[in-house]
Design an enzyme around this catalytic site. Structure first.
Site, PDB file in Angstrom:
ATOM      1  N   ASP A 122      49.029  79.197 -14.799  1.00 35.80           N
ATOM      2  CA  ASP A 122      48.893  78.161 -13.713  1.00 35.80           C
ATOM      3  C   ASP A 122      50.159  77.977 -12.952  1.00 35.80           C
ATOM      4  OD1 ASP A 122      47.471  76.122 -12.057  1.00 35.80           O
ATOM      5  OD2 ASP A 122      48.351  74.797 -13.295  1.00 35.80           O
ATOM      6  N   PHE A 123      49.997  77.390 -11.685  1.00 39.86           N
ATOM      7  CA  PHE A 123      51.426  77.055 -11.080  1.00 39.86           C
ATOM      8  C   PHE A 123      51.801  75.438 -10.904  1.00 39.86           C
ATOM      9  CE2 PHE A 123      53.695  76.271  -6.912  1.00 39.86           C
ATOM     10  CZ  PHE A 123      54.900  76.943  -7.077  1.00 39.86           C
TER      11      PHE A 123
ATOM     12  N   ASP B 295      47.810  73.512 -17.166  1.00 39.95           N
ATOM     13  CA  ASP B 295      47.936  71.770 -17.566  1.00 39.95           C
ATOM     14  C   ASP B 295      46.811  71.249 -16.938  1.00 39.95           C
ATOM     15  OD1 ASP B 295      48.932  72.249 -14.538  1.00 39.95           O
ATOM     16  OD2 ASP B 295      49.567  70.090 -15.036  1.00 39.95           O
TER      17      ASP B 295
END
Length: 241
Positions: free
Chosen positions: A9-10, A191
């Site tokens: 994820d970023f 997250d």
């Protein structure tokens, strides 16, 4: 044979959470680490994000990486699209954007972002006392659009998002894993609420890690930080094992 398919994820994973989403960035240490992983012939590295393709490519800036933008509705690799879904959503999302802009005009600092294949209402700069009001306005406005256009309204970190019901990060990572490294071990690190679909999809087959201290999650491992993962050298070691 590729040994690892690494999914990241970023926002909140590679990039620290920032007050203004337009200020998100990858720290140099993380960027250098990501670049080394992408150059490892035993790995395929993918960024899976809710951001638009143009936005995420600009912020990451690495070529030998799979970019899965708009929650995996667009998969882009080495100058070409490998997958594009949801084009039929563009016109209704544009109309919905116009409607929400009008209905939220009285709330200070609301940011509505049309990413082409999804529509996000950002709350990070909105005062907390307005959050429930914004959520109520958005739900009321969006509900009539859900069934006719097969949309869903989902929450994330300080945002509400409208996107197609038929596709999510879970379906996207399974598609990419089978495409790029069907015999490799998939590893997903994220997250956010939107990463739960990916955790659920990949947990029976690989390693799933939720960054932070969230207790309820489909991820097998929780409570780690991206810094600890980088410093451990575990992903590089796994590629060579």
């Amino acid at each position: 044979m590729t040994r690892l398919m690494l999914f990241f994820d970023f926002d909140g994973t590679l990039s620290p959470i920032v007050r203004n989403p337009e200020e998100a960035f990858i720290p140099d240490k993380a960027r250098n680490w990501l670049e080394r992983l992408s150059e490892n012939k035993e790995c395929v590295v993918a960024i899976v994000t809710g951001r638009s393709l143009k936005d995420i490519r600009k912020r990451v800036g690495l070529k030998n990486i799979v970019y899965a933008s708009n929650h995996g509705m667009e998969v882009y690799y080495r100058g070409r699209f490998l997958l594009r879904k949801g084009d039929a959503c563009k016109r209704p999302l544009k109309s919905l954007e116009k409607e929400l802009t009008g209905k939220l005009s009285g709330i200070p600092n609301v940011h509505i972002e049309n990413k082409g294949l999804s529509l996000a209402v950002h709350l990070r700069r909105v005062r907390k006392r307005y959050h429930n009001k914004v959520a109520g306005i958005v739900r009321t406005a969006v509900t009539p659009w859900l069934k006719p256009h097969k949309f869903r309204l989902a929450g994330g970190k300080m945002l509400l998002e409208v996107r197609p019901l038929s596709w999510d990060k879970g379906k996207a990572v399974l598609w990419m894993w089978k495409r790029f490294a069907p015999k490799g071990l998939p590893v997903y690190i994220g997250d956010d609420v939107t990463d739960e679909d990916a955790f659920f999809a990949l947990r029976p087959y690989g390693i799933t890690i939720r960054i932070g201290k969230k207790k309820k999650s489909y991820a097998e491992y929780r409570g780690l930080s991206i810094g600890k993962i980088m410093d451990s050298g575990i992903l590089g070691a796994m590629a060579l094992s």
